[in-house]
Scaffold this active site. Sequence first.
Site, mmCIF file in Angstrom:
data_model
loop_
_atom_site.group_PDB
_atom_site.id
_atom_site.type_symbol
_atom_site.label_atom_id
_atom_site.label_comp_id
_atom_site.label_asym_id
_atom_site.label_seq_id
_atom_site.Cartn_x
_atom_site.Cartn_y
_atom_site.Cartn_z
ATOM 1 C CB SER A 1 -0.843 -0.020 1.279
ATOM 2 O OG SER A 1 -1.429 1.233 1.543
ATOM 3 C CE1 TYR B 1 -5.119 -1.514 4.397
ATOM 4 C CE2 TYR B 1 -3.776 0.459 4.131
ATOM 5 C CZ TYR B 1 -4.441 -0.625 3.578
ATOM 6 O OH TYR B 1 -4.422 -0.828 2.210
HETATM 7 P P1 NAP Z 1 -11.847 -4.685 -1.161
HETATM 8 O O1 NAP Z 1 -12.600 -4.330 -2.403
HETATM 9 O O2 NAP Z 1 -12.381 -4.264 0.160
HETATM 10 O O3 NAP Z 1 -11.523 -6.242 -1.153
HETATM 11 C C1 NAP Z 1 -10.855 -6.819 -0.073
HETATM 12 C C2 NAP Z 1 -10.817 -8.316 -0.297
HETATM 13 O O4 NAP Z 1 -10.253 -8.932 0.867
HETATM 14 C C3 NAP Z 1 -12.211 -8.903 -0.462
HETATM 15 O O5 NAP Z 1 -12.175 -9.939 -1.390
HETATM 16 C C4 NAP Z 1 -12.487 -9.432 0.921
HETATM 17 O O6 NAP Z 1 -13.450 -10.437 0.969
HETATM 18 C C5 NAP Z 1 -11.119 -9.969 1.273
HETATM 19 N N1 NAP Z 1 -11.058 -10.275 2.691
HETATM 20 C C6 NAP Z 1 -11.208 -9.433 3.728
HETATM 21 N N2 NAP Z 1 -11.160 -10.105 4.884
HETATM 22 C C7 NAP Z 1 -10.970 -11.414 4.559
HETATM 23 C C8 NAP Z 1 -10.839 -12.595 5.302
HETATM 24 N N3 NAP Z 1 -10.934 -12.619 6.641
HETATM 25 N N4 NAP Z 1 -10.646 -13.754 4.642
HETATM 26 C C9 NAP Z 1 -10.590 -13.784 3.295
HETATM 27 N N5 NAP Z 1 -10.719 -12.695 2.535
HETATM 28 C C10 NAP Z 1 -10.900 -11.522 3.165
HETATM 29 O O7 NAP Z 1 -10.406 -4.078 -1.207
HETATM 30 P P2 NAP Z 1 -9.384 -3.722 -2.388
HETATM 31 O O8 NAP Z 1 -9.342 -2.263 -2.457
HETATM 32 O O9 NAP Z 1 -9.638 -4.531 -3.589
HETATM 33 O O10 NAP Z 1 -8.038 -4.185 -1.677
HETATM 34 C C11 NAP Z 1 -7.311 -5.346 -2.010
HETATM 35 C C12 NAP Z 1 -5.932 -5.226 -1.397
HETATM 36 O O11 NAP Z 1 -5.280 -4.074 -1.914
HETATM 37 C C13 NAP Z 1 -5.938 -5.064 0.110
HETATM 38 O O12 NAP Z 1 -4.832 -5.741 0.675
HETATM 39 C C14 NAP Z 1 -5.771 -3.567 0.295
HETATM 40 O O13 NAP Z 1 -5.217 -3.225 1.521
HETATM 41 C C15 NAP Z 1 -4.836 -3.254 -0.859
HETATM 42 N N6 NAP Z 1 -4.825 -1.858 -1.288
HETATM 43 C C16 NAP Z 1 -5.946 -1.262 -1.783
HETATM 44 C C17 NAP Z 1 -5.862 0.055 -2.203
HETATM 45 C C18 NAP Z 1 -7.023 0.790 -2.794
HETATM 46 O O14 NAP Z 1 -6.876 1.990 -3.070
HETATM 47 N N7 NAP Z 1 -8.167 0.177 -3.017
HETATM 48 C C19 NAP Z 1 -4.657 0.754 -2.117
HETATM 49 C C20 NAP Z 1 -3.552 0.112 -1.593
HETATM 50 C C21 NAP Z 1 -3.643 -1.209 -1.188
HETATM 51 P P3 NAP Z 1 -14.980 -10.065 1.333
HETATM 52 O O15 NAP Z 1 -15.582 -9.536 0.053
HETATM 53 O O16 NAP Z 1 -15.526 -11.361 1.771
HETATM 54 O O17 NAP Z 1 -14.941 -9.031 2.401
#
Ligand code: NAP
Length: 248
Positions: free
Chosen positions: A140, A153
């Site tokens: 991140s 986080y």
């Molecule tokens: P998201 O849309 O909220 O998706 C998060 C994913 O993690 C979902 O598939 C969720 O499943 C899964 N998850 C959460 N808790 C879990 C658990 N206990 N067991 C299994 N799966 C679990 O988030 P995203 O934005 O795509 O983020 C994906 C990754 O990128 C994360 O690591 C996040 O920190 C990182 N990231 C995101 C951004 C951004 O701007 N979006 C920036 C930097 C880094 P459910 O649908 O079941 O909750």
Amino acid sequence: MSDIFSLDGKLALVTGSNTGIGQAIAISLAAAGAEVICANRSNADETIKIITKAGGKASSLQLDLSDPMKAAAIVENIEELNILVNNAGIIRRADAVDFTEADWDEVMDVNLKAMFFICQAFGRNIFKRGATGSIINIASMLSFQGGIRVASYTASKSGVPGLTKLLANEWAAKGINTNAIAPGYIATNNTKALQADPVRNKAILDRIPAERWGEPSDIGGAAVFLASKAAQYINGATLNVDGGWLAR
Ligand code: NAP
């Protein structure tokens, strides 16, 4: 000429691939030829449908990372695995003075403890089979910056590049290359609140040289690259895919 970006014949596991960045990574890996195991706690039907409709191969695996050791034990026993993407992640927001132990533990368990022990399981799996593989951990901007009101986080994501380097040090010569991707501000469920806040949204956009939020698919290509032969001498790197955010 062989395609150094092809993932033909590879089996990839992507955590949290039912939505957002994980879904886009799963679709991109499948488009590059990999068969993808969508490892989720929620239903991944939508991702599997998109992949199979495009002629790719995908299956679903129930994996809840809130119990990291149970999840790791499942991954250790998957046969023929070549690529691991630790994508699933959660965030909790509260002022540092009010931050609760539950908000600390839940985030650290999913974002860091599960990430490490699933890497360990993947390593054991690969070494047992005498195979080779690639690990991609999702970091991140808060792997490099402090953030505000997101103590667990920031702690968890700051740990991702460190553990990625540690694993590269231990495993690069043994056939596993370990790298990370640090997404910038990507439009997903995770960032809906920020996108909806006009003040924060403008502040974010003003700082991004590309002048837009990233799309989940922006991360997919980077994942294909790091999983492919083209990246075989890249070890322990964290690739920023951020529209230039960290360049400012
Ligand atoms: P998201 O849309 O909220 O998706 C998060 C994913 O993690 C979902 O598939 C969720 O499943 C899964 N998850 C959460 N808790 C879990 C658990 N206990 N067991 C299994 N799966 C679990 O988030 P995203 O934005 O795509 O983020 C994906 C990754 O990128 C994360 O690591 C996040 O920190 C990182 N990231 C995101 C951004 C951004 O701007 N979006 C920036 C930097 C880094 P459910 O649908 O079941 O909750």
